[in-house]
Motif scaffolding. Structure first.
Motif, PDB file in Angstrom:
ATOM      1  N   SER A   1      -5.209   0.736  -4.584  1.00  0.00           N
ATOM      2  CA  SER A   1      -6.342   0.782  -3.657  1.00  0.00           C
ATOM      3  C   SER A   1      -7.561   1.480  -4.226  1.00  0.00           C
ATOM      4  O   SER A   1      -8.676   0.968  -4.172  1.00  0.00           O
ATOM      5  CB  SER A   1      -5.933   1.510  -2.379  1.00  0.00           C
ATOM      6  OG  SER A   1      -5.052   0.718  -1.631  1.00  0.00           O
ATOM      7  N   LYS A   2      -7.361   2.698  -4.732  1.00  0.00           N
ATOM      8  CA  LYS A   2      -8.492   3.512  -5.155  1.00  0.00           C
ATOM      9  C   LYS A   2      -8.856   3.211  -6.610  1.00  0.00           C
ATOM     10  O   LYS A   2     -10.024   3.190  -6.968  1.00  0.00           O
ATOM     11  CB  LYS A   2      -8.178   5.010  -4.974  1.00  0.00           C
ATOM     12  CG  LYS A   2      -7.541   5.367  -3.627  1.00  0.00           C
ATOM     13  CD  LYS A   2      -8.479   5.189  -2.438  1.00  0.00           C
ATOM     14  CE  LYS A   2      -7.801   5.164  -1.084  1.00  0.00           C
ATOM     15  NZ  LYS A   2      -6.928   6.224  -0.688  1.00  0.00           N
TER      16      LYS A   2
ATOM     17  N   SER B   1      -1.074   3.782  -5.986  1.00  0.00           N
ATOM     18  CA  SER B   1      -1.739   2.736  -5.236  1.00  0.00           C
ATOM     19  C   SER B   1      -2.748   2.045  -6.119  1.00  0.00           C
ATOM     20  O   SER B   1      -3.362   2.677  -6.979  1.00  0.00           O
ATOM     21  CB  SER B   1      -2.457   3.400  -4.066  1.00  0.00           C
ATOM     22  OG  SER B   1      -3.221   2.447  -3.392  1.00  0.00           O
TER      23      SER B   1
ATOM     24  N   ASN C   1       0.436  16.200  -2.977  1.00  0.00           N
ATOM     25  CA  ASN C   1      -0.578  15.187  -3.248  1.00  0.00           C
ATOM     26  C   ASN C   1      -1.631  15.766  -4.207  1.00  0.00           C
ATOM     27  O   ASN C   1      -2.467  16.547  -3.808  1.00  0.00           O
ATOM     28  CB  ASN C   1      -1.209  14.759  -1.911  1.00  0.00           C
ATOM     29  CG  ASN C   1      -2.520  14.003  -2.062  1.00  0.00           C
ATOM     30  OD1 ASN C   1      -3.452  14.213  -1.288  1.00  0.00           O
ATOM     31  ND2 ASN C   1      -2.608  13.131  -3.030  1.00  0.00           N
TER      32      ASN C   1
ATOM     33  N   GLY D   1       0.866  -1.190   0.000  1.00  0.00           N
ATOM     34  CA  GLY D   1       0.000   0.000   0.000  1.00  0.00           C
ATOM     35  C   GLY D   1       0.892   1.225   0.000  1.00  0.00           C
ATOM     36  O   GLY D   1       1.999   1.202   0.557  1.00  0.00           O
ATOM     37  N   SER D   2       0.438   2.314  -0.610  1.00  0.00           N
ATOM     38  CA  SER D   2       1.318   3.485  -0.673  1.00  0.00           C
ATOM     39  C   SER D   2       1.506   4.104   0.720  1.00  0.00           C
ATOM     40  O   SER D   2       2.518   4.731   0.993  1.00  0.00           O
ATOM     41  CB  SER D   2       0.804   4.515  -1.683  1.00  0.00           C
ATOM     42  OG  SER D   2      -0.510   4.884  -1.400  1.00  0.00           O
ATOM     43  N   LYS D   3       0.552   3.913   1.613  1.00  0.00           N
ATOM     44  CA  LYS D   3       0.695   4.417   2.986  1.00  0.00           C
ATOM     45  C   LYS D   3       1.984   3.898   3.622  1.00  0.00           C
ATOM     46  O   LYS D   3       2.670   4.635   4.338  1.00  0.00           O
ATOM     47  CB  LYS D   3      -0.507   3.972   3.815  1.00  0.00           C
ATOM     48  CG  LYS D   3      -0.514   4.466   5.250  1.00  0.00           C
ATOM     49  CD  LYS D   3      -1.756   3.966   5.988  1.00  0.00           C
ATOM     50  CE  LYS D   3      -1.878   4.536   7.376  1.00  0.00           C
ATOM     51  NZ  LYS D   3      -3.079   4.016   8.063  1.00  0.00           N
TER      52      LYS D   3
ATOM     53  N   ASP E   1       2.386  12.212  -3.941  1.00  0.00           N
ATOM     54  CA  ASP E   1       1.420  11.136  -3.708  1.00  0.00           C
ATOM     55  C   ASP E   1       0.328  11.246  -4.784  1.00  0.00           C
ATOM     56  O   ASP E   1      -0.444  12.191  -4.806  1.00  0.00           O
ATOM     57  CB  ASP E   1       0.842  11.319  -2.302  1.00  0.00           C
ATOM     58  CG  ASP E   1      -0.208  10.282  -1.944  1.00  0.00           C
ATOM     59  OD1 ASP E   1      -0.574   9.466  -2.805  1.00  0.00           O
ATOM     60  OD2 ASP E   1      -0.660  10.307  -0.782  1.00  0.00           O
TER      61      ASP E   1
ATOM     62  N   TYR F   1      -3.457  14.436   3.926  1.00  0.00           N
ATOM     63  CA  TYR F   1      -3.475  13.048   4.395  1.00  0.00           C
ATOM     64  C   TYR F   1      -2.569  12.972   5.635  1.00  0.00           C
ATOM     65  O   TYR F   1      -1.413  13.427   5.584  1.00  0.00           O
ATOM     66  CB  TYR F   1      -2.947  12.204   3.239  1.00  0.00           C
ATOM     67  CG  TYR F   1      -2.921  10.714   3.389  1.00  0.00           C
ATOM     68  CD1 TYR F   1      -4.074  10.000   3.707  1.00  0.00           C
ATOM     69  CD2 TYR F   1      -1.740  10.002   3.143  1.00  0.00           C
ATOM     70  CE1 TYR F   1      -4.033   8.616   3.793  1.00  0.00           C
ATOM     71  CE2 TYR F   1      -1.703   8.620   3.215  1.00  0.00           C
ATOM     72  CZ  TYR F   1      -2.847   7.933   3.551  1.00  0.00           C
ATOM     73  OH  TYR F   1      -2.811   6.567   3.630  1.00  0.00           O
TER      74      TYR F   1
ATOM     75  N   ASN G   1      -6.339  15.006  -1.843  1.00  0.00           N
ATOM     76  CA  ASN G   1      -7.194  14.649  -0.730  1.00  0.00           C
ATOM     77  C   ASN G   1      -6.851  15.641   0.389  1.00  0.00           C
ATOM     78  O   ASN G   1      -5.693  15.693   0.781  1.00  0.00           O
ATOM     79  CB  ASN G   1      -6.886  13.207  -0.306  1.00  0.00           C
ATOM     80  CG  ASN G   1      -7.578  12.788   0.962  1.00  0.00           C
ATOM     81  OD1 ASN G   1      -8.434  13.476   1.474  1.00  0.00           O
ATOM     82  ND2 ASN G   1      -7.194  11.631   1.483  1.00  0.00           N
TER      83      ASN G   1
ATOM     84  N   TYR H   1      -4.707   9.160  -6.390  1.00  0.00           N
ATOM     85  CA  TYR H   1      -6.017   9.352  -7.047  1.00  0.00           C
ATOM     86  C   TYR H   1      -5.900   9.695  -8.526  1.00  0.00           C
ATOM     87  O   TYR H   1      -6.849  10.251  -9.098  1.00  0.00           O
ATOM     88  CB  TYR H   1      -6.791  10.459  -6.325  1.00  0.00           C
ATOM     89  CG  TYR H   1      -7.183  10.067  -4.918  1.00  0.00           C
ATOM     90  CD1 TYR H   1      -8.335   9.322  -4.686  1.00  0.00           C
ATOM     91  CD2 TYR H   1      -6.384  10.399  -3.834  1.00  0.00           C
ATOM     92  CE1 TYR H   1      -8.688   8.936  -3.407  1.00  0.00           C
ATOM     93  CE2 TYR H   1      -6.725  10.012  -2.546  1.00  0.00           C
ATOM     94  CZ  TYR H   1      -7.880   9.285  -2.341  1.00  0.00           C
ATOM     95  OH  TYR H   1      -8.222   8.904  -1.072  1.00  0.00           O
TER      96      TYR H   1
ATOM     97  N   ARG I   1      -3.674  -4.328  -0.017  1.00  0.00           N
ATOM     98  CA  ARG I   1      -2.388  -3.723   0.341  1.00  0.00           C
ATOM     99  C   ARG I   1      -1.336  -3.873  -0.761  1.00  0.00           C
ATOM    100  O   ARG I   1      -0.399  -4.656  -0.652  1.00  0.00           O
ATOM    101  CB  ARG I   1      -1.849  -4.267   1.685  1.00  0.00           C
ATOM    102  CG  ARG I   1      -2.831  -4.295   2.831  1.00  0.00           C
ATOM    103  CD  ARG I   1      -3.622  -3.010   3.007  1.00  0.00           C
ATOM    104  NE  ARG I   1      -2.779  -1.855   3.198  1.00  0.00           N
ATOM    105  CZ  ARG I   1      -2.990  -0.686   2.549  1.00  0.00           C
ATOM    106  NH1 ARG I   1      -3.981  -0.512   1.695  1.00  0.00           N
ATOM    107  NH2 ARG I   1      -2.181   0.332   2.762  1.00  0.00           N
TER     108      ARG I   1
HETATM  109  C1  LIG Z   1      -6.026   6.353   0.218  1.00  0.00           C
HETATM  110  C2  LIG Z   1      -4.790   7.203   0.139  1.00  0.00           C
HETATM  111  C3  LIG Z   1      -3.531   6.632  -0.032  1.00  0.00           C
HETATM  112  C4  LIG Z   1      -3.252   5.212  -0.119  1.00  0.00           C
HETATM  113  O1  LIG Z   1      -3.519   4.249   0.415  1.00  0.00           O
HETATM  114  P1  LIG Z   1      -2.959   2.772   0.310  1.00  0.00           P
HETATM  115  O2  LIG Z   1      -4.184   1.961   0.427  1.00  0.00           O
HETATM  116  O3  LIG Z   1      -2.023   2.630   1.442  1.00  0.00           O
HETATM  117  O4  LIG Z   1      -2.275   2.627  -1.013  1.00  0.00           O
HETATM  118  C5  LIG Z   1      -2.444   7.454  -0.188  1.00  0.00           C
HETATM  119  N1  LIG Z   1      -2.570   8.767  -0.180  1.00  0.00           N
HETATM  120  C6  LIG Z   1      -3.752   9.358  -0.030  1.00  0.00           C
HETATM  121  C7  LIG Z   1      -3.822  10.828  -0.073  1.00  0.00           C
HETATM  122  C8  LIG Z   1      -4.902   8.590   0.158  1.00  0.00           C
HETATM  123  O5  LIG Z   1      -6.064   9.196   0.341  1.00  0.00           O
END
Ligand SMILES: *Cc1c(COP(=O)(O)O)cnc(C)c1O
Length: 385
Positions: free
Chosen positions: A238-239, A236, A174, A102-104, A206, A128, A178, A209, A247
């Motif tokens: 994820s989105k 990521s 970012n 996951g990028s987090k 980042d 974020y 977000n 999105y 992950r």
């Molecule tokens: C959702 C989100 C991420 C990433 O999430 P991972 O599920 O860990 O890849 C990264 N940066 C921002 C700004 C987000 O909102």
């Protein structure tokens, strides 16, 4: 025995979205029908072809061992091809791409690889929470970059004091953003490259999105000339593919920066489950129709929410990308008191101030529920206003 936490743990604020999730679950347990427009976690399922690919990969014993390293060759190559197609940016799959849990995870670890106690990190406000918290965990100093409406929610880098820039090691950015749902311009990114070069600042962009937009596809920071000399980009799955639970993400760009992340990760984790990497290859290399369909769904939801907010007399920043709406709170409310007001009718949103001081005066709505629920949320808000 007395258990004493470290100063760095004590300094961390409660993690905003986990607190929000706890609040939601507690209310649900007490029988309240909650409409959750809070945490940005897609409600739609992962596309079927990706799930099928995972099923196959999970059956294969070759995928059951430690994944180790930067990512399987097929994954790094798929990222490199996707980047070329999507952004016309060349990436060497061997040295300029690294898988992440996951990028987090990558964003959270980055400052540990670069920050010494005197160093500064530039952090967007609102933003974020991980940019700030990872800086705290690495023992660095934070300098906030206000994102305000006057500047189209792009930081004004000219007002950052020169002595701070000289002490700055990392700049987090970012876009699509977000929580403000705005995008960066080429001109802004060019300015970022020039400042980064002048002051030796690592740019950590980042881009989670990048695929969720309404009109123009957003640009990559790495598409700016010489950006790769100064920066990296986080992505990521994820989105883009509704895979938040799986992950997997990646970081790409400057190879020296990526080498440091790699060293750090060799000592913290052992990579992304190989079967998940295979599923990610399927996601990146298959038809992107599922992503277009997802955009269509968010657009429909967004139109319904915006119309509802307008009818309620609420002012919002027209979103360009992401699945968020950054909405001004009515007079006589703070972002927290307005969020609490909505919670009283079972509508959860994120108080802007929870994402930074400059988020005061706003709340964030996430478009992660079906149209009917958004309509219901509007009806409920109407009753309490
Ligand atoms: C959702 C989100 C991420 C990433 O999430 P991972 O599920 O860990 O890849 C990264 N940066 C921002 C700004 C987000 O909102």
């Amino acid at each position: 025995m007395k258990i004493e936490y470290s100063e760095r743990i004590k300094q961390l604020p409660p993690y905003l979205f986990i607190e929000l999730d706890k609040k939601k679950k507690k209310l649900q347990q007490s029988g309240v029908d909650i409409i959750s427009l809070g945490v940005g976690d897609p409600d739609l399922p992962t596309p079927k072809h990706i799930v099928e690919s995972m099923k196959k990969a999970v059956e294969d014993p070759k995928n059951h061992q430690y994944p180790f390293g930067r990512g399987i060759k097929a994954f790094c190559e798929a990222v490199s091809e996707w980047y070329k197609t999507r952004f016309n940016v060349e990436l060497d799959p061997d040295s300029e791409v690294h898988s992440l849990i996951g990028s987090k995870e990558g964003i959270g670890h980055l400052p540990l690889a670069f920050i010494n106690p005197q160093d500064y990190v530039l952090v967007p406000d609102p933003g974020y929470p991980v940019y700030k918290n990872s800086t705290i965990l690495a023992g660095g100093n934070i300098y906030y970059l206000p994102l305000t409406q006057e500047n189209n929610f792009l930081p004004d880098l000219d007002i950052v004091p020169k002595d701070i820039l000289r002490k700055t090691k990392i700049m987090f950015l970012n876009y699509p953003n977000n929580p403000t749902a705005q995008v960066a311009t080429e001109e802004f990114f060019k300015k970022v490259v020039s400042i980064a070069k002048e002051y030796n600042i690592i740019v950590a962009h980042d881009c989670a999105y990048s695929e969720i937009y309404y009109d123009e596809p957003p640009i990559s920071f790495l598409s700016i000339p010489e950006a790769k000399d100064v920066g990296i980009e986080f992505h990521s799955l994820s989105k883009t593919y509704n895979m938040t639970g799986w992950r997997i993400g990646w970081v790409c760009g400057n190879k020296e920066i990526i080498n440091a992340i790699s060293t750090l990760k060799d000592n913290y984790d052992s990579g992304v489950f190989t079967a998940v990497q295979h599923a990610a290859v399927t996601a990146l290399k298959s038809s992107q129709d599922c992503v277009a369909e997802m955009r269509r769904i968010y657009k429909q939801r967004c139109d319904v929410l915006l119309k509802g907010l307008k009818d309620l007399g609420l002012e919002y920043i027209p979103p360009k990308a992401t699945f968020y709406v950054w909405c001004k709170v009515p007079h006589n409310y703070t972002s927290v008191s307005f969020a609490e007001k909505l919670l009283s009718v079972g509508v959860i949103c994120t108080a802007g101030v929870g994402m930074g001081e400059h988020g005061e005066g706003y709340v964030r709505f996430a478009l992660t529920v079906p149209v009917e629920r958004i309509e219901e949320a509007i009806e409920r808000i109407k009753k309490v206003l």
